[in-house]
Design a protein around this motif. Structure first.
Motif: not given
Length: 332
Positions: A177-185, A187-194
């Motif tokens: 729900g936020t750009d910060e969380k999208v970046t975290m997904l 950069s930190e958790f290795g998701f391919d896209h958010a």
């Protein structure tokens, strides 16, 4: 003295602080044989607790008005008349929202703060990790190369699901729900896209772009319109894992949603709800695998830690405003 948080009244719609009561009493110190006195260290707050605050049929009995709430707790043994637990041990299990309480040890497991931080036993090495692992593997039945979409992806369960998906060779797309969380997904958790659903006008189109080969597995933590949008992108034989529906827990009316049946029929897709206790017999193997991945550095986790026992109700309420990154925990 012991502090206790009780359910003062059943919420109507979104819970408020007025639905809780903080009470202070003298600590009971007289232990019978087989009992021990515990002091809470960490308390887990989770979205599913909202359902237990209502007097409605569910998979577990509702909380009683005027009685303590309870959830996952890590506690320290400060006095013991129990053969299996000694003073200084730490235990984890379902316990009341109390600073101190007497227990007979039923349902409690010893945990080792030297092997992992104590709070991890409420998250990645507790119900959170088990829910992610067992929901994805037992219902999702992932195959390398498939596409996994996770809603509530920056939350406690979702962030672990995505990481396990990557370990198993999936393409993983997270929704938050936020750009910060999208970046975290990413950069930190290795998701391919958010995808940030709050800044996306057309989720159906956004998912189609992120998932050009369609969606094979959807791990649903939120329900509502986001999950409706995923249905438009599912593949033949897709598996939809219904873990939670936080977007509708506080609704006072039956939510209006699209009919899922046409999507399931034309795609021969599976949609299954679950609770982690359905797979209790698989807990040991799941815990072993999660511990291995954590030790190898293949899994990481984040926590939102709120200080102070009296702030437990507010920490719970903050879940519904998305104020947590990863697991929401209260440090007593």
């Amino acid at each position: 003295m012991t502090k206790t948080i009780l359910l003062k009244q059943r919420p109507v719609g979104s819970p408020t602080l007025s639905d809780f009561e903080l009470r202070t009493t003298e600590t009971e110190m007289n232990l019978a044989t087989g009992e021990m006195l515990l002091e809470s260290t960490y308390i887990s707050v989770d979205p599913y607790l909202r359902g237990r605050m209502s007097d409605a049929k569910s998979y577990v009995a509702p909380f009683e008005v005027g009685k303590p709430l309870h959830s996952g707790v890590v506690a320290k043994v400060i006095n013991s008349q129990h053969n299996n637990f000694k003073e200084g041990d730490f235990v984890s299990g379902m316990l009341d929202w109390k600073t101190k309480q007497i227990s007979n040890g039923d349902g409690l497991l010893k945990v080792d703060g030297e092997k992992a931080p104590l709070s991890a036993y409420l998250g990645i090495l507790g119900m959170t990790g088990l829910t992610a692992y067992l929901g994805l593997t037992q219902i999702g039945k992932p195959k390398a190369g498939e596409t996994l979409v996770v809603s509530g992806a920056a939350g406690a369960v979702g962030s672990v699901v995505g990481q396990i998906g990557k370990i198993l060779g999936l393409k993983v797309i997270g929704i938050a729900g936020t750009d910060e969380k999208v970046t975290m997904l990413t950069s930190e958790f290795g998701f391919d896209h958010a995808i940030n659903y709050n800044s996306t006008d057309d989720m159906v189109a956004a998912l189609k772009t992120a998932c050009p080969n369609g969606v094979d597995i959807y791990f649903d933590n939120v329900g509502g319109p986001i999950s409706d949008a995923v249905l438009f992108n599912i593949n033949q034989f897709a598996r939809i894992i219904n873990c939670g529906a936080i977007s509708v827990y506080n609704n006072t009316e039956v939510p209006k949603s699209i009919s899922v049946q046409p999507f399931l029929v034309k795609n021969s897709a599976l949609m299954q709800g679950f609770i982690v206790s359905n797979y209790a017999e698989k807990f040991p193997e799941a815990m072993k695998q999660l511990s291995i991945w954590l030790g190898e550095g293949k899994l990481t986790y984040t926590e939102t830690v709120v200080d102070g026992f009296e702030n437990t109700p507010q920490a719970f309420l903050d879940l519904f405003d998305g104020k947590n990154k990863g697991k929401m925990i209260v440090k007593v």
